[in-house]
Design an enzyme around this catalytic site. Structure first.
Site, PDB file in Angstrom:
ATOM      1  N   CYS A 141      37.356 -49.700  17.265  1.00 38.17           N
ATOM      2  CA  CYS A 141      36.143 -50.365  16.585  1.00 38.17           C
ATOM      3  C   CYS A 141      36.566 -51.747  15.890  1.00 38.17           C
ATOM      4  CB  CYS A 141      35.812 -49.650  15.171  1.00 38.17           C
ATOM      5  SG  CYS A 141      37.304 -49.156  14.340  1.00 38.17           S
ATOM      6  N   GLU A 175      30.876 -46.109   8.998  1.00 40.19           N
ATOM      7  CA  GLU A 175      31.816 -47.266   9.721  1.00 40.19           C
ATOM      8  C   GLU A 175      31.232 -47.331  11.181  1.00 40.19           C
ATOM      9  OE1 GLU A 175      34.388 -48.759   8.222  1.00 40.19           O
ATOM     10  OE2 GLU A 175      34.041 -47.777   6.482  1.00 40.19           O
TER      11      GLU A 175
HETATM   12  P1  NAP Z   1      28.673 -41.236  17.936  1.00 41.19           P
HETATM   13  O1  NAP Z   1      28.153 -40.948  19.207  1.00 41.19           O
HETATM   14  O2  NAP Z   1      27.787 -41.996  17.105  1.00 41.19           O
HETATM   15  O3  NAP Z   1      29.469 -39.842  17.378  1.00 41.19           O
HETATM   16  C1  NAP Z   1      30.389 -39.907  16.172  1.00 41.19           C
HETATM   17  C2  NAP Z   1      30.286 -38.562  15.660  1.00 41.19           C
HETATM   18  O4  NAP Z   1      29.017 -38.391  15.148  1.00 41.19           O
HETATM   19  C3  NAP Z   1      30.550 -37.551  16.353  1.00 41.19           C
HETATM   20  O5  NAP Z   1      31.398 -36.468  15.880  1.00 41.19           O
HETATM   21  C4  NAP Z   1      29.314 -36.946  16.793  1.00 41.19           C
HETATM   22  O6  NAP Z   1      29.342 -35.613  17.259  1.00 41.19           O
HETATM   23  C5  NAP Z   1      28.694 -36.876  15.510  1.00 41.19           C
HETATM   24  N1  NAP Z   1      27.214 -36.843  15.617  1.00 41.19           N
HETATM   25  C6  NAP Z   1      26.393 -37.258  16.770  1.00 41.19           C
HETATM   26  N2  NAP Z   1      25.066 -36.984  16.192  1.00 41.19           N
HETATM   27  C7  NAP Z   1      25.019 -36.373  15.202  1.00 41.19           C
HETATM   28  C8  NAP Z   1      24.174 -35.813  14.099  1.00 41.19           C
HETATM   29  N3  NAP Z   1      22.928 -35.953  14.570  1.00 41.19           N
HETATM   30  N4  NAP Z   1      24.611 -35.308  13.052  1.00 41.19           N
HETATM   31  C9  NAP Z   1      25.746 -35.436  12.786  1.00 41.19           C
HETATM   32  N5  NAP Z   1      26.850 -35.633  13.595  1.00 41.19           N
HETATM   33  C10 NAP Z   1      26.492 -36.363  14.571  1.00 41.19           C
HETATM   34  O7  NAP Z   1      29.767 -42.301  18.112  1.00 41.19           O
HETATM   35  P2  NAP Z   1      31.132 -42.208  19.171  1.00 41.19           P
HETATM   36  O8  NAP Z   1      30.558 -42.256  20.599  1.00 41.19           O
HETATM   37  O9  NAP Z   1      31.944 -40.972  19.011  1.00 41.19           O
HETATM   38  O10 NAP Z   1      32.192 -43.375  18.804  1.00 41.19           O
HETATM   39  C11 NAP Z   1      31.817 -44.551  19.310  1.00 41.19           C
HETATM   40  C12 NAP Z   1      31.224 -45.797  18.300  1.00 41.19           C
HETATM   41  O11 NAP Z   1      31.881 -45.493  17.249  1.00 41.19           O
HETATM   42  C13 NAP Z   1      31.483 -47.055  18.671  1.00 41.19           C
HETATM   43  O12 NAP Z   1      30.315 -47.824  18.605  1.00 41.19           O
HETATM   44  C14 NAP Z   1      32.416 -47.733  17.925  1.00 41.19           C
HETATM   45  O13 NAP Z   1      32.075 -49.012  17.536  1.00 41.19           O
HETATM   46  C15 NAP Z   1      32.100 -46.656  16.509  1.00 41.19           C
HETATM   47  N6  NAP Z   1      33.637 -46.766  15.847  1.00 41.19           N
HETATM   48  C16 NAP Z   1      33.512 -47.311  14.632  1.00 41.19           C
HETATM   49  C17 NAP Z   1      34.584 -47.012  13.877  1.00 41.19           C
HETATM   50  C18 NAP Z   1      34.747 -47.808  12.463  1.00 41.19           C
HETATM   51  O14 NAP Z   1      35.603 -47.490  11.816  1.00 41.19           O
HETATM   52  N7  NAP Z   1      33.768 -48.743  12.139  1.00 41.19           N
HETATM   53  C19 NAP Z   1      35.737 -46.599  14.418  1.00 41.19           C
HETATM   54  C20 NAP Z   1      35.833 -45.934  15.449  1.00 41.19           C
HETATM   55  C21 NAP Z   1      34.268 -45.954  16.119  1.00 41.19           C
HETATM   56  P3  NAP Z   1      29.864 -35.158  18.811  1.00 41.19           P
HETATM   57  O15 NAP Z   1      30.827 -36.122  19.500  1.00 41.19           O
HETATM   58  O16 NAP Z   1      29.701 -33.657  18.831  1.00 41.19           O
HETATM   59  O17 NAP Z   1      28.363 -35.601  19.394  1.00 41.19           O
END
Ligand code: NAP
Length: 522
Positions: free
Chosen positions: A295, A256
């Site tokens: 999101c 997602e």
């Molecule tokens: P993110 O930076 O991609 O992080 C998401 C998750 O992935 C966090 O738990 C992060 O851990 C983890 N992560 C990062 N690098 C990783 C790796 N190499 N291996 C495994 N896990 C890893 O996103 P965010 O900043 O938290 O969220 C914002 C984004 O999410 C926005 O762009 C939004 O549109 C999207 N979003 C989408 C939805 C949906 O349902 N489609 C819902 C909510 C948000 P750490 O935090 O420890 O780095």
């Protein structure tokens, strides 16, 4: 102050290493410490597979459903603690309700589904028996069975409770033990939720593990029976999807990701019509709820070109009434962004978006929060960008994950569909219209590009759950840029965690295998 820990292999980790200090989004005071201790992912996987999976396999769907209900009740009784923690992330009470009550609601919903729509057994038949031969002595039946792997759930920062529970509930019902990894920024809220779940004593051993730690090495443990679900940015989704272990083991992967969701005002609207008011209210609510960190938020508002001026004025006056400030104050409708870093990112994206037009409301730098020091908190004003040239790439490609929306004029129905589809796949679109033929054409054009479409008219509006609310009964996900995944959708999410197998046999053998005690299963 909350100090987070991990819960792996049936025990809470002790803290001995590095921590990340998390600050209050309003005051910048340190309010939590998130552990950066490495987790032994090998132990987590082996415990989940050898203890969690078998413990869940002992239970029928009904027994699992009863546990979900007990968990939901237990969280409900303690939810004020989660509300209080959520306010540190900038969430108003209403924002926290979407996360906390939304998450608890997902547990209740899957508990009810498990009881009412699943059999009191451990596998699930799919469709009816197919006769495969002339004499009828050779038949086939599809069935779903639980997989002896882990549901690894990587969550985003914006919904620390809902994001974890909406993934956990269907996995649990399907018999898959969960390993949840929260986003660091709001891990203290997810930690409290996981702690309450584990301390409730309702969960079988190994059914939930919580990895509050860097993800290094996590994906290396994935095997062919595991399921990886991810919510977060498109960039991280790409990394995970392409991980050699995911590719080599054909690990089931659900993403997602971010999305340029749109809302379209129908051509039947006039400035004094009900549809016009509904549209303005919906767009304004979606810009400000959770300070735009949803999101599903409306990133692009598409309006008939004749109405662009009227909609701009109406939205500007609605946004001007939004009280921004300390989310703990009852009169405040929009709190700060989750962190200063998030505010920097939103400002950068808003500057890039404004290249396509002009800022019709709001400011990139100025904001006067109520009850808070504007320099101490991650405050930002809502920003409305009126796009000059709808053909430009920025409004269709740049997601500002904050209270920012682009206002775009469309010429006719075909143009509205074309512009909406330029989001390249989104979680949700809404159409505000009473014109049924417009509604039909737009749904036809947009369905392939969206996971959910809301048509809002004056009849549906009083009971509508709104553009931005995913519901446990309906699918949440979207094609293309939105990640290509699908969550929720009632039992669809449970089946997604199970393996479908076609079993071929003689009718007697099939009956003996599938219904050993003579009871019917469906
Ligand atoms: P993110 O930076 O991609 O992080 C998401 C998750 O992935 C966090 O738990 C992060 O851990 C983890 N992560 C990062 N690098 C990783 C790796 N190499 N291996 C495994 N896990 C890893 O996103 P965010 O900043 O938290 O969220 C914002 C984004 O999410 C926005 O762009 C939004 O549109 C999207 N979003 C989408 C939805 C949906 O349902 N489609 C819902 C909510 C948000 P750490 O935090 O420890 O780095």
């Amino acid at each position: 102050m909350t100090v987070t820990r991990s819960y792996i292999a049936g025990a809470w980790s002790s803290l001995h290493g590095e921590v990340v200090a998390i600050t209050d989004a309003t005051t910048s005071e340190t309010i939590a410490k998130v552990s950066r201790d490495a987790v032994d992912y090998g132990s987590a996987f082996s415990y989940g597979r050898s203890v969690g999976g078998p413990a869940l396999a002992e239970l029928t769907f009904h027994q699992r459903a009863d546990i979900l209900k007990a968990l939901a009740r237990s969280l409900n009784a303690q939810k004020q603690v989660l509300y209080a923690l959520s306010s540190h992330s900038g969430a108003t009470n209403l924002d926290a309700a979407a996360d906390v009550d939304g998450g608890i609601g997902a547990l209740f919903s899957y508990a009810a589904l498990g009881r009412s729509e699943l059999p009191d057994s451990r596998w699930l038949l799919d469709g009816s028996t197919e006769v495969l031969s002339k004499q009828g002595n050779f038949v086939g039946q599809h069935l779903y069975s639980s997989m002896p792997g882990l549901a690894v759930q990587v969550n985003a920062f914006n919904f620390p409770v809902w994001g974890m529970l909406e993934k956990f509930a269907p996995a649990f019902l399907a018999g898959a033990p969960t390993l949840a990894k929260p986003a660091t920024q709001t891990a203290y809220i997810a930690f409290e939720c996981a702690r309450q779940m584990i301390d409730s004593g309702h969960l079988p051993p190994g059914a939930l593990q919580f990895a509050c730690s860097p993800p290094d090495g996590l994906l290396n443990e994935l095997g062919p029976q595991d399921f990886l679900s991810f919510t977060g940015s498109a960039a991280t989704a790409r990394l995970l999807r392409a991980h050699s272990n995911v590719v080599d083991n054909s690990v089931r992967f659900n993403a997602e990701a971010d999305s340029l969701n749109c809302s379209i005002l129908g051509p039947d609207a006039t400035p004094d019509s009900e549809e016009f008011v509904l549209f303005v209210n919906e767009v304004a609510r979606e810009i400000t709820a959770k300070t735009g960190q949803k999101c599903t938020a409306i990133r692009r508002a598409l309006v008939p070109s004749a109405l662009i001026g009227a909609v701009t004025d109406a939205l500007a006056s609605r946004l001007a009434r939004t009280i921004i400030g300390d989310p703990r104050l009852p009169e405040v409708r929009m709190g700060p962004l989750v962190s200063m870093k998030q505010r920097d990112d939103v400002r950068t994206a808003a500057v890039a978006l404004s290249q396509a037009g002009r800022i019709a409301w709001g400011s990139l730098t100025h904001v006067e929060p109520v009850g808070a020091d504007p320099t101490a908190g991650a405050f930002i004003s809502p920003i409305l960008i009126q796009v000059n040239d709808p053909a430009r790439a920025e409004p269709h490609e740049i997601e500002a994950f904050g209270p920012v929306c682009s206002l775009i004029a469309y010429r006719d129905t075909a143009d509205a569909i074309h512009l909406a589809a330029r989001g390249a796949g989104s979680l949700v679109a809404s159409i505000v219209t009473s014109d049924q033929s417009f509604g039909r054409l737009v749904v036809q054009g947009l369905a392939p590009w969206h996971g959910r479409i809301l048509i809002l008219d004056p009849r549906a509006a009083p009971e509508s759950t709104g553009h931005g609310s995913p519901l446990p009964q309906l699918v949440h996900g979207g094609p293309g840029r939105a990640g290509g995944g699908e969550e929720l959708g009632g039992l669809r999410a449970v089946r997604r965690h199970m393996q479908r197998t076609a079993v071929q046999a003689s009718p007697d053998m099939l009956t003996a295998v599938l219904h050993p005690n003579g009871q019917a299963q469906s």
